[in-house]
Write an enzyme that holds these catalytic residues in place. Structure first.
Site, PDB file in Angstrom:
ATOM      1  N   ASP A  35      52.162 -28.066  61.496  1.00 41.61           N
ATOM      2  CA  ASP A  35      51.923 -27.467  62.836  1.00 41.61           C
ATOM      3  C   ASP A  35      51.745 -28.395  63.803  1.00 41.61           C
ATOM      4  O   ASP A  35      51.020 -29.383  63.511  1.00 41.61           O
ATOM      5  CB  ASP A  35      50.996 -26.154  62.836  1.00 41.61           C
ATOM      6  CG  ASP A  35      51.316 -25.476  64.099  1.00 41.61           C
ATOM      7  OD1 ASP A  35      51.529 -24.286  64.028  1.00 41.61           O
ATOM      8  OD2 ASP A  35      51.010 -25.990  65.426  1.00 41.61           O
ATOM      9  N   ILE A  36      52.653 -28.426  64.956  1.00 44.57           N
ATOM     10  CA  ILE A  36      52.347 -29.393  65.796  1.00 44.57           C
ATOM     11  C   ILE A  36      51.224 -29.521  66.592  1.00 44.57           C
ATOM     12  O   ILE A  36      50.369 -30.406  67.208  1.00 44.57           O
ATOM     13  CB  ILE A  36      53.763 -29.481  66.844  1.00 44.57           C
ATOM     14  CG1 ILE A  36      53.792 -30.832  67.600  1.00 44.57           C
ATOM     15  CG2 ILE A  36      53.346 -28.154  67.894  1.00 44.57           C
ATOM     16  CD1 ILE A  36      54.924 -30.681  68.252  1.00 44.57           C
ATOM     17  N   ASN A  92      51.954 -13.917  62.326  1.00 46.58           N
ATOM     18  CA  ASN A  92      52.072 -13.353  63.745  1.00 46.58           C
ATOM     19  C   ASN A  92      53.373 -12.563  63.911  1.00 46.58           C
ATOM     20  O   ASN A  92      54.321 -13.479  63.739  1.00 46.58           O
ATOM     21  CB  ASN A  92      51.834 -14.280  64.973  1.00 46.58           C
ATOM     22  CG  ASN A  92      50.404 -14.843  64.685  1.00 46.58           C
ATOM     23  OD1 ASN A  92      49.300 -14.279  64.328  1.00 46.58           O
ATOM     24  ND2 ASN A  92      50.235 -16.216  64.957  1.00 46.58           N
ATOM     25  N   VAL A 101      57.265 -17.953  68.231  1.00 46.01           N
ATOM     26  CA  VAL A 101      58.579 -18.555  67.489  1.00 46.01           C
ATOM     27  C   VAL A 101      59.225 -17.516  66.767  1.00 46.01           C
ATOM     28  O   VAL A 101      58.724 -17.018  65.881  1.00 46.01           O
ATOM     29  CB  VAL A 101      58.286 -19.899  66.701  1.00 46.01           C
ATOM     30  CG1 VAL A 101      59.802 -20.119  66.173  1.00 46.01           C
ATOM     31  CG2 VAL A 101      57.786 -20.931  67.499  1.00 46.01           C
ATOM     32  N   HIS A 105      57.525 -17.112  60.028  1.00 50.52           N
ATOM     33  CA  HIS A 105      56.674 -18.158  59.290  1.00 50.52           C
ATOM     34  C   HIS A 105      55.512 -17.821  59.024  1.00 50.52           C
ATOM     35  O   HIS A 105      54.967 -16.828  59.487  1.00 50.52           O
ATOM     36  CB  HIS A 105      56.668 -19.321  60.368  1.00 50.52           C
ATOM     37  CG  HIS A 105      56.044 -18.779  61.650  1.00 50.52           C
ATOM     38  ND1 HIS A 105      56.973 -18.202  62.754  1.00 50.52           N
ATOM     39  CD2 HIS A 105      54.987 -18.942  62.439  1.00 50.52           C
ATOM     40  CE1 HIS A 105      56.252 -18.313  63.805  1.00 50.52           C
ATOM     41  NE2 HIS A 105      55.067 -18.425  63.587  1.00 50.52           N
ATOM     42  N   MET A 106      55.010 -18.433  57.814  1.00 48.01           N
ATOM     43  CA  MET A 106      53.415 -18.042  57.630  1.00 48.01           C
ATOM     44  C   MET A 106      52.617 -19.197  57.955  1.00 48.01           C
ATOM     45  O   MET A 106      53.008 -20.455  57.360  1.00 48.01           O
ATOM     46  CB  MET A 106      53.281 -17.697  55.966  1.00 48.01           C
ATOM     47  CG  MET A 106      52.067 -17.206  55.562  1.00 48.01           C
ATOM     48  SD  MET A 106      51.583 -16.891  54.088  1.00 48.01           S
ATOM     49  CE  MET A 106      52.619 -15.565  53.825  1.00 48.01           C
TER      50      MET A 106
HETATM   51  P1  5GP Z   1      53.322 -18.222  66.451  1.00 45.61           P
HETATM   52  O1  5GP Z   1      52.593 -18.107  67.628  1.00 45.61           O
HETATM   53  O2  5GP Z   1      54.909 -18.015  66.659  1.00 45.61           O
HETATM   54  O3  5GP Z   1      52.785 -17.549  65.255  1.00 45.61           O
HETATM   55  O4  5GP Z   1      53.250 -19.628  65.813  1.00 45.61           O
HETATM   56  C1  5GP Z   1      54.298 -20.794  66.407  1.00 45.61           C
HETATM   57  C2  5GP Z   1      53.533 -22.177  65.967  1.00 45.61           C
HETATM   58  O5  5GP Z   1      54.578 -23.189  66.044  1.00 45.61           O
HETATM   59  C3  5GP Z   1      52.358 -22.555  66.700  1.00 45.61           C
HETATM   60  O6  5GP Z   1      51.194 -22.738  65.964  1.00 45.61           O
HETATM   61  C4  5GP Z   1      52.969 -23.955  67.395  1.00 45.61           C
HETATM   62  O7  5GP Z   1      51.867 -24.907  67.479  1.00 45.61           O
HETATM   63  C5  5GP Z   1      53.999 -24.340  66.487  1.00 45.61           C
HETATM   64  N1  5GP Z   1      54.926 -24.862  66.755  1.00 45.61           N
HETATM   65  C6  5GP Z   1      55.650 -24.716  68.066  1.00 45.61           C
HETATM   66  N2  5GP Z   1      56.688 -25.611  68.343  1.00 45.61           N
HETATM   67  C7  5GP Z   1      56.559 -26.719  67.163  1.00 45.61           C
HETATM   68  C8  5GP Z   1      57.341 -27.846  67.138  1.00 45.61           C
HETATM   69  O8  5GP Z   1      58.284 -28.189  67.551  1.00 45.61           O
HETATM   70  N3  5GP Z   1      56.925 -28.652  65.757  1.00 45.61           N
HETATM   71  C9  5GP Z   1      56.061 -27.845  64.855  1.00 45.61           C
HETATM   72  N4  5GP Z   1      55.765 -28.612  63.710  1.00 45.61           N
HETATM   73  N5  5GP Z   1      55.351 -26.805  65.228  1.00 45.61           N
HETATM   74  C10 5GP Z   1      55.741 -26.160  66.322  1.00 45.61           C
END
Ligand code: 5GP
Length: 120
Positions: A35-36, A92, A101, A105-106
């Site tokens: 995760d970034i 989520n 996103v 994803h998990m």
């Molecule tokens: P969500 O809120 O959809 O469950 O989590 C999305 C996750 O994707 C977040 O934890 C966010 O930090 C991560 N994320 C968003 N953009 C990027 C990216 O460009 N690269 C990576 N590796 N993670 C990302």
């Protein structure tokens, strides 16, 4: 429920190689990458390679082969990351789940005690 996949989401771009990622593990059906913005010492995202928006979309429409490949990747991430003391797997989903996103994803979170699951 109808699932309409947006192929311009950031994880679709990662799968197409348009955006770099730090890959932890990959197989024919899934990609796992760091995760970034990590929220724990280990914070890895496992995503299917197919166009699924969410956990319920994936569970309903992905083939048995895709689902097995995805969960094999989850197991490998846990093994590679040394999560012997445990971890949390989080998916989520949509508005109430605060999903940013829209590609399934998990989150695999670990490397320290994580506290209770929900703050409120
Ligand atoms: P969500 O809120 O959809 O469950 O989590 C999305 C996750 O994707 C977040 O934890 C966010 O930090 C991560 N994320 C968003 N953009 C990027 C990216 O460009 N690269 C990576 N590796 N993670 C990302």
């Amino acid at each position: 429920m109808e699932f309409i996949y947006d192929d311009q989401n950031i994880f679709a771009k990662i799968l197409r190689g348009e955006i770099p990622n730090r890959t932890v593990y990959e197989n024919d059906f899934a990609l796992a990458f760091e995760d970034i913005a990590p929220q724990a010492p280990v914070h890895v995202l496992v995503i299917p390679k197919g166009a699924y928006m969410s956990l319920d979309h994936f569970a309903r429409d992905a083939s048995a082969e895709e689902q097995a490949g995805f969960f094999q990747a989850v197991a490998e991430v846990c093994r590679i990351s040394g999560l012997v003391d445990g971890f949390r797997g989080v998916s989520n989903t949509r508005v109430h789940g605060v999903q940013d996103v829209p590609h399934y994803h998990m989150h695999i979170l670990g490397g320290r005690p994580l506290g209770r699951m929900l703050a409120d």
